[in-house]
Design a protein around this motif. Structure first.
Motif, PDB file in Angstrom:
ATOM      1  N   ASP A   1      -5.869  -4.217   0.508  1.00 16.72           N
ATOM      2  CA  ASP A   1      -5.694  -3.353   1.678  1.00 16.72           C
ATOM      3  C   ASP A   1      -6.647  -3.753   2.796  1.00 16.72           C
ATOM      4  OD1 ASP A   1      -3.760  -1.972   0.324  1.00 16.72           O
ATOM      5  OD2 ASP A   1      -5.100  -0.361  -0.317  1.00 16.72           O
ATOM      6  N   LYS A   2      -7.882  -4.080   2.417  1.00  9.41           N
ATOM      7  CA  LYS A   2      -8.846  -4.504   3.433  1.00  9.41           C
ATOM      8  C   LYS A   2      -8.366  -5.772   4.144  1.00  9.41           C
ATOM      9  CE  LYS A   2     -13.570  -6.148   4.058  1.00  9.41           C
ATOM     10  NZ  LYS A   2     -14.843  -6.518   3.405  1.00  9.41           N
TER      11      LYS A   2
ATOM     12  N   ALA B   1      -7.849  -2.071  -3.336  1.00  7.80           N
ATOM     13  CA  ALA B   1      -8.668  -1.851  -2.143  1.00  7.80           C
ATOM     14  C   ALA B   1      -8.941  -3.150  -1.390  1.00  7.80           C
ATOM     15  CB  ALA B   1      -9.982  -1.173  -2.544  1.00  7.80           C
ATOM     16  N   VAL B   2      -9.206  -4.238  -2.131  1.00 10.04           N
ATOM     17  CA  VAL B   2      -9.523  -5.507  -1.465  1.00 10.04           C
ATOM     18  C   VAL B   2      -8.303  -6.038  -0.726  1.00 10.04           C
ATOM     19  CG1 VAL B   2     -10.300  -7.877  -1.820  1.00 10.04           C
ATOM     20  CG2 VAL B   2     -11.300  -6.025  -3.158  1.00 10.04           C
TER      21      VAL B   2
ATOM     22  N   ASP C   1      -7.801 -10.689  -1.438  1.00 10.26           N
ATOM     23  CA  ASP C   1      -7.458 -10.935  -0.031  1.00 10.26           C
ATOM     24  C   ASP C   1      -7.057 -12.379   0.218  1.00 10.26           C
ATOM     25  OD1 ASP C   1      -9.879 -12.142  -0.413  1.00 10.26           O
ATOM     26  OD2 ASP C   1     -10.834 -11.312   1.379  1.00 10.26           O
TER      27      ASP C   1
ATOM     28  N   ASN D   1     -10.910 -13.918   8.464  1.00 11.83           N
ATOM     29  CA  ASN D   1     -11.711 -12.855   9.067  1.00 11.83           C
ATOM     30  C   ASN D   1     -11.146 -12.516  10.448  1.00 11.83           C
ATOM     31  OD1 ASN D   1     -12.699 -14.777  10.892  1.00 11.83           O
ATOM     32  ND2 ASN D   1     -14.537 -15.158   9.661  1.00 11.83           N
TER      33      ASN D   1
ATOM     34  N   ARG E   1       0.828  -1.208   0.000  1.00 12.00           N
ATOM     35  CA  ARG E   1       0.000   0.000   0.000  1.00 12.00           C
ATOM     36  C   ARG E   1       0.861   1.256   0.000  1.00 12.00           C
ATOM     37  NH1 ARG E   1      -4.576   1.682   4.520  1.00 12.00           N
ATOM     38  NH2 ARG E   1      -5.393   3.487   3.384  1.00 12.00           N
TER      39      ARG E   1
ATOM     40  N   SER F   1      -4.299 -13.122   2.794  1.00 11.95           N
ATOM     41  CA  SER F   1      -4.393 -12.611   4.170  1.00 11.95           C
ATOM     42  C   SER F   1      -4.095 -13.691   5.214  1.00 11.95           C
ATOM     43  CB  SER F   1      -5.768 -11.988   4.405  1.00 11.95           C
ATOM     44  OG  SER F   1      -6.803 -12.926   4.199  1.00 11.95           O
TER      45      SER F   1
ATOM     46  N   MET G   1      -5.861  -4.893   6.681  1.00 14.74           N
ATOM     47  CA  MET G   1      -6.484  -4.227   7.825  1.00 14.74           C
ATOM     48  C   MET G   1      -7.167  -5.226   8.754  1.00 14.74           C
ATOM     49  SD  MET G   1      -8.135  -0.888   5.971  1.00 14.74           S
ATOM     50  CE  MET G   1      -7.150   0.183   4.951  1.00 14.74           C
ATOM     51  N   ILE G   2      -7.679  -6.306   8.163  1.00 13.95           N
ATOM     52  CA  ILE G   2      -8.347  -7.325   8.989  1.00 13.95           C
ATOM     53  C   ILE G   2      -7.345  -7.963   9.949  1.00 13.95           C
ATOM     54  CG2 ILE G   2      -9.405  -9.624   8.860  1.00 13.95           C
ATOM     55  CD1 ILE G   2     -10.936  -8.659   6.417  1.00 13.95           C
TER      56      ILE G   2
END
Length: 844
Positions: free
Chosen positions: A652-653, A649-650, A690, A720, A642, A693, A656-657
């Motif tokens: 980055d999300k 955006a996905v 994502d 999640n 980032r 992740s 963030m999770i």
């Protein structure tokens, strides 16, 4: 590795029977039954079919159909097949003709007849002209007509001759005479003096006066009389001109009296023949031009104008003398030009056409769709347009039926969408040239609009539909039906039977070799693989048809009488090879060590993630090293992608999770203070999604706990905040991608891929990878939680939190929690100003 972790690893290993596709596909194929003899029609598109049928059958304004879906799902062919099944006569077909409006030449009249009559009307109007020409010429040549015309002509000639003679006699008495004007034999006469028996001009007399041979006072008196006589001449000539007009009108009246009955009878015959046909045309919707005029009335009005105009232009049909050679050809060309206003321009001839036309316009230009007013190139700047140059287009041809167009073409061609929605909204077609740069200049010709009833079926993609629905208000009003084609259908026995019927149809229509039982199964497996879902089978029959053609080709090369599984698998392999240049180059980078990924050993804070390369026509997976570093601080998790502007955006999300996960797992009993950075090593392009992740969580837990991660295992799956592993896309490509790298380095028997359990049903692996899983040289593990995954990667139990939110000693979570507590303590021991500085730096 602990016994508990070993047991968990064995328990979570996916059994070969849950991966092998051939036994799975056999559950839905009855190998004892022969291939179906006949195709079962449209396959796997029930939802789209129902919507399409509604749009076709519902007769109400705005119920046009937008057919969307991916290319290769058979959208266009299905639309044609459905129209062939469901179509019925929506309204009687009509022939459309444009004719001259003699009262308003810039507004050509529209005449309509039942299908097949327009061409006959045009032919009979041409015959009418020939009959009139023959009748008129015979009357012109008749003795009685000639005598009457000659008598009238002599009467006027005698009257004018007597008048001129009296005037000349009066002139002679006063020394004057009539002389021919300077314009030559056809010039107007002039009054001139006669001196000594010679007719002189005024200039001649002036010369005589100047030379003393003629008295000046006599000349002056002569000029007075001359002006008087000139005035009298003007009066006489005006009277003669008036008499000439009277004579011409008398001649025209003679022609009217002579020819009116004949021409009227001939025109009336046409009216009697075609008025019943015109009466079969439904009354048009009222318009501002002719709100109450029915087609029989329009035909009668037109024929009446024809009759009157013909009587006024009889000389067109007069042959004054015998002609041959070039003169005859010139006369014929002149005759055609002079009679063009009486011709009929049939812009739509439905002779022999079916009662429900289906027109597919593949070249969706403005003129191809809506027609045009053509003009000769040399006349383009001089208003050379004429009602005979009006041409119809696809919209007119589709009247009473269906018009199939492509959305990209409609919105890519200048003026097409604007004209199409205007036509659908008002249900009438106005044939005009496109007023846009690069096209012919506009013309004053404005043909009468044509009432049309066309259902438009527009074929496009989902993205275009959503954009149009959101941004174009008229779109949702005139395309009320969306028929959405799916790329897959449920893997069920009935659907597979339909799938096999498609194979039968393709083999029969393209005269391919018959497939043996194993080859049929291989094609079904290919259809499942296209969906990347073991519960589905593809409806992109374009790809399946290509596979059959290519397998047939390789069967021919091998001399096989039938297509075998080997032929099908070779076709699949060769297709992957044709499109796989970039895949091979990336693989070469791994083999040469340019892309750094370890497939053996262990490393702390390092996890093998998996990515998918999407090249449009080819997809493949490859591993990528994901690393995490932690340090004392308050910066939280830093997403290097980032910061570098490389992430979507996905993605980055997903990063963030991770913060939410750490808070959920370790922040309930103590604050979390750390500074961590995560990155995908050697990733220099854009990153989205994502699916990495979970691998980032594993790398972070490894970096916090200090426990090394097994590098022989690659990981995919999103996570999640509760630590649950969620399914991702491209699982098959990712497993195969890591396999390819491991195989090139030599399979150790410990290597494999860890995927979300919910992705197991999406695995449709290549036969080579299936064999490695079956032989135990490559593995697939399926996990539901981060705890299961970290145990497999580290060999250490994850550890569950007790009532006091503490984790058992020696577990991954306890080691990570201890490290977080240590960093928190170190941060507290620092001077306040240092902490403030660190916080400010982190905020930056």
């Amino acid at each position: 590795m602990t016994t508990h972790a070993t047991d968990l690893k064995n328990r979570l290993r996916v059994a070969p029977d849950d991966i092998l596709i051939t036994p799975w596909a056999k559950n839905f194929v009855d190998e004892r039954a022969p291939l179906p003899e006949k195709s079962q029609g449209i396959i796997g598109q029930d939802r789209a079919m129902d919507a399409l049928k509604l749009g076709i059958e519902l007769e109400a304004p705005g119920y046009n159909v937008y057919v969307c879906g991916e290319s290769g799902t058979g959208r266009t062919s299905t639309v044609k097949d459905v129209l062939a099944i469901y179509r019925r006569a929506r309204k009687p077909l009509l022939d459309r003709c444009y004719v001259m409006s003699f009262k308003n030449p810039d507004r050509p009249r529209l005449l309509e007849f039942p299908a097949g009559i327009g061409g006959k009307f045009r032919a009979d109007m041409d015959k009418l002209l020939d009959r009139i020409k023959k009748e008129v010429q015979s009357i012109f040549d008749a003795t009685d007509y000639a005598k009457r015309r000659e008598k009238l002509q002599k009467q006027y000639e005698r009257r004018q001759r007597n008048r001129v003679q009296r005037f000349e006699n009066a002139l002679k008495k006063q020394g004057f005479a009539l002389a021919q004007g300077r314009e030559g034999p056809s010039g107007r006469p002039e009054v001139a003096p006669v001196i000594k028996g010679k007719l002189l001009s005024i200039q001649d007399v002036q010369n005589l006066v100047e030379s003393g041979k003629f008295k000046a006072d006599v000349f002056q008196k002569m000029m007075v009389v001359l002006e008087q006589k000139r005035s009298e001449l003007e009066v006489m000539m005006g009277s003669i001109r008036k008499e000439n007009r009277e004579f011409e009108e008398r001649l025209r009246q003679l022609d009217r009296d002579t020819f009116s009955s004949t021409i009227g009878d001939l025109v009336a015959e046409v009216g009697e023949r075609y008025t019943p046909f015109a009466g079969q045309v439904p009354d048009p919707r009222p318009s501002k031009d002719r709100p109450h005029e029915t087609m029989p009335q329009k035909l009668a009005s037109y024929l009446n104008e024809i009759r009157e105009n013909l009587i006024e232009n009889l000389d067109i049909f007069r042959e004054t003398e015998s002609q041959d050679g070039e003169q005859a050809a010139d006369r014929r060309a002149q005759y055609q030009e002079q009679t063009v206003n009486y011709r009929v321009n049939v812009v739509l001839d439905n002779t022999g056409r079916e009662q429900c036309p289906i027109v597919q316009e593949t070249s969706t230009t403005f003129h191809n769709l809506f027609g045009a007013i053509e003009r000769p190139y040399e006349d383009a700047s001089h208003g050379g347009a004429h009602f005979t140059t009006i041409k119809g287009g696809s919209v007119l041809m589709a009247d009473g039926g269906f018009l199939i167009v492509n959305a990209a073409d409609v919105f890519g061609e200048a003026g097409v969408w604007k004209a199409l929605k205007r036509m659908l909204r008002h249900r009438q077609l106005e044939i005009q040239n496109l007023e846009a740069p690069g096209y012919a200049p506009p013309t004053a010709l404005k043909p009468e609009p044509i009432a049309v009833d066309v259902k438009v079926i527009m074929i496009g993609d989902d993205e275009a539909y959503r954009m149009l629905y959101a941004l174009e208000d008229d779109f949702k009003k005139i395309f009320k039906v969306k028929s959405e084609f799916d790329t897959e259908m449920n893997l069920e026995a009935d659907n597979v039977a339909k799938y096999l019927s498609f194979i039968t149809r393709a083999v029969r229509e393209e005269k391919l070799r018959v497939l043996d039982k194993d080859a049929v199964l291989a094609v079904v497996e290919y259809g499942i693989r296209l969906t990347q879902d073991r519960r589905k089978i593809s409806t992109r029959f374009w790809f399946v048809a290509d596979l059959l053609r290519e397998a047939n080709h390789f069967a021919g090369e091998e001399g096989h009488a039938e297509i075998t599984r080997a032929d099908v698998e070779k076709a699949i392999h060769e297709r992957r090879r044709r499109f796989g240049l970039d895949e091979d180059r990336v693989q070469e980078e791994f083999e040469r060590g340019q892309l750094i990924v370890e497939t053996t050993g262990t490393a702390a804070g390092t996890v093998n993630g998996l990515t998918v390369y999407d090249l449009g026509d080819h997809h493949f997976g490859r591993p990528v090293r994901i690393t995490a570093s932690v340090a004392v601080g308050r910066g939280g998790i830093v997403n290097i992608e980032r910061r570098a502007g490389l992430s979507g955006a996905v993605y980055d999300k997903g990063v963030m999770i991770l913060t939410g996960f750490l808070m959920e797992r370790f922040g309930r009993s103590a604050p979390i203070n750390l500074r961590a950075s995560i990155t995908l090593e050697q990733s220099y392009g854009g990153v989205e999604g994502d699916s990495a992740s979970s691998a980032e969580v594993y790398a972070l837990l490894s970096a916090l706990s200090g426990l090394p991660v097994d590098q022989s295992i690659a990981v995919t799956g999103s996570v999640n905040q509760k630590g649950e592993i969620q399914p991702v896309g491209g699982a098959t490509f990712k497993v195969e991608g890591f396999y390819d790298v491991c195989r090139s380095r030599g399979l150790s028997g410990a290597q494999g891929v860890m995927i979300p359990r919910r992705n197991v049903e999406h695995l449709v692996l290549r036969p080579e990878v299936e064999r490695a899983v079956k032989d135990g040289t490559f593995h697939v593990w399926a996990v539901d939680t981060i705890d299961e995954g970290i145990e497999i990667l580290t060999g250490v139990p994850a550890g569950a939190a007790g009532p006091d939110a503490r984790y058992p000693e020696g577990t991954v979570n306890s080691l990570a929690a201890r490290r977080l507590a240590e960093m928190n303590s170190l941060l507290k021991q620092r001077r306040p100003e240092t902490s403030a500085f660190a916080k400010a730096a982190a905020d930056k």
